[in-house]
Scaffold this motif. Sequence first.
Motif, mmCIF file in Angstrom:
data_model
loop_
_atom_site.group_PDB
_atom_site.id
_atom_site.type_symbol
_atom_site.label_atom_id
_atom_site.label_comp_id
_atom_site.label_asym_id
_atom_site.label_seq_id
_atom_site.Cartn_x
_atom_site.Cartn_y
_atom_site.Cartn_z
ATOM 1 N N PHE A 163 0.551 -1.667 0.062
ATOM 2 C CA PHE A 163 0.142 -0.193 0.176
ATOM 3 C C PHE A 163 0.682 1.348 0.229
ATOM 4 C CE2 PHE A 163 -3.450 -2.970 -0.417
ATOM 5 C CZ PHE A 163 -3.769 -3.493 0.907
ATOM 6 N N GLU A 166 1.881 1.490 -2.922
ATOM 7 C CA GLU A 166 0.769 2.561 -4.190
ATOM 8 C C GLU A 166 0.934 3.442 -4.080
ATOM 9 O OE1 GLU A 166 -2.216 0.246 -2.672
ATOM 10 O OE2 GLU A 166 -1.705 -1.654 -4.022
ATOM 11 N N TYR A 170 0.936 6.971 -6.613
ATOM 12 C CA TYR A 170 0.848 7.038 -7.465
ATOM 13 C C TYR A 170 1.091 9.155 -7.013
ATOM 14 C CZ TYR A 170 -4.086 9.226 -7.954
ATOM 15 O OH TYR A 170 -4.979 10.561 -7.914
ATOM 16 N N LEU A 187 -7.298 4.419 -5.608
ATOM 17 C CA LEU A 187 -5.690 3.735 -5.819
ATOM 18 C C LEU A 187 -6.616 2.252 -5.556
ATOM 19 C CD1 LEU A 187 -3.710 5.031 -3.636
ATOM 20 C CD2 LEU A 187 -3.361 4.246 -6.012
ATOM 21 N N TRP A 188 -8.069 2.463 -4.108
ATOM 22 C CA TRP A 188 -8.744 1.124 -4.027
ATOM 23 C C TRP A 188 -10.662 2.042 -4.312
ATOM 24 C CZ3 TRP A 188 -5.503 4.219 0.092
ATOM 25 C CH2 TRP A 188 -4.697 3.571 -0.220
ATOM 26 N N HIS A 277 3.184 -1.377 -8.680
ATOM 27 C CA HIS A 277 2.670 -0.918 -7.720
ATOM 28 C C HIS A 277 1.241 0.092 -8.040
ATOM 29 C CE1 HIS A 277 3.496 -4.034 -4.995
ATOM 30 N NE2 HIS A 277 4.722 -3.442 -4.888
ATOM 31 N N GLY A 279 -2.406 0.244 -6.880
ATOM 32 C CA GLY A 279 -3.690 0.130 -6.796
ATOM 33 C C GLY A 279 -4.901 -0.608 -7.774
ATOM 34 N N ASP A 280 -5.778 -1.082 -7.093
ATOM 35 C CA ASP A 280 -6.592 -1.564 -7.418
ATOM 36 C C ASP A 280 -7.613 -0.735 -9.032
ATOM 37 O OD1 ASP A 280 -6.795 -3.398 -5.742
ATOM 38 O OD2 ASP A 280 -8.681 -2.850 -3.927
#
Length: 385
Positions: A163, A166, A170, A187-188, A277, A279-280
């Motif tokens: 995390f 991530e 970003y 990110l999420w 990395h 995130g989703d």
Amino acid sequence: MAATLDEAIGLVHAASVERIRTEEHGGWENDGRQIWLCAKADAQQARLRSLFQSAGRYGVHAVLLGHWPYGLSLTVDDEGRILSAPPNAQELTGSYLATIPPEAAEVSSPRALPETAGASTDTPPIGAEPAVEATTGLRLLILGPEAIQLHGDELAGLLERRFSWEIATYLACHPDGATADAIIEDLWPSEPLMSARKRFTDAVYHLRRALRTASGKPQEKFVVLRMNRYRFDENVLDVDLWDFNAAVIAGRSASDNAERLAHYRRAVDLYRGEFVHVGDGLWAETFRHDVRRKALAAFEGAASLLEQQNPAMAITMLEGAREMMPWSEEADRRIMRIYQRLNRMNDVRIAYEALTERLARFGEKPSAETRELLRTMAAAGNSMN
């Protein structure tokens, strides 16, 4: 600066009395010099209210932290940013309260203030930023495998939480920063809001801790909050992505080929692959495409500049471009043309066979354009023989 609040109140009171008496004798002029008491003062509200009730006209003021039912009240977050202010002070919203670093604070004796209190105007204004060291030698690598470097040496094992990487990726892609809500949404996006906020807070905490440990600068924030936007502090942290973008831009605007080639090769060296990395969410695809496009232009631009004087290095650059876009045939055709100019027809055929094998992994075959290029080269080679 005084060692205790009691001592500070005594010093401010003495300075106030001195100014009042000076005015009574016709000697006080409001020349803009001020005395400030900055303290957490919940326990002595009555005494402070009495002290400052009439002292403002003499350039004696206070910033009191905590609950204060009198005067102008502001809401301030942990970063020192003013979140809200009354209608008569709305212009302060979004500004910052700066603090003097502990190492810069010197405790004055009680006798020193009356002589110097009216002479100091060096208290940081609202919105001022604390002074920071220009560089810490700390560098964050985002392109390719993530890493933290200090003066060029990689420091392993400092930031193992996904995390936090991530967040780092970003912020590297958003040098101007972003709000916490925007970061969480990108990110999420599928994470419950409360859980995502905790994840964000934890990620920033561990990222800061890792960078502080790496740099040996425990007082630095590295991730700062300015105008409700989180961002990396570029004064104390360098990021390879920023240098990559700068090299590409410099290459485009260079005045001569040697300078242009130097910038392109710098960009090529910095590009170690795509960032991992993210995130989703899908936020990273636009940035990945942009970085890939710039890197490809740097590889191809460097190859064009090297082709005549250093064809072997030009081929190396084109091979780098080919690795970035293995389904494309343009780099392969350029490699074949260089080999033809060098009268190395066997290498032309080897390059074509390698292309054929690579495309087969995608279920494709060389295009008609590439097949025709090989046929034309072969015919020209046979005629020369």
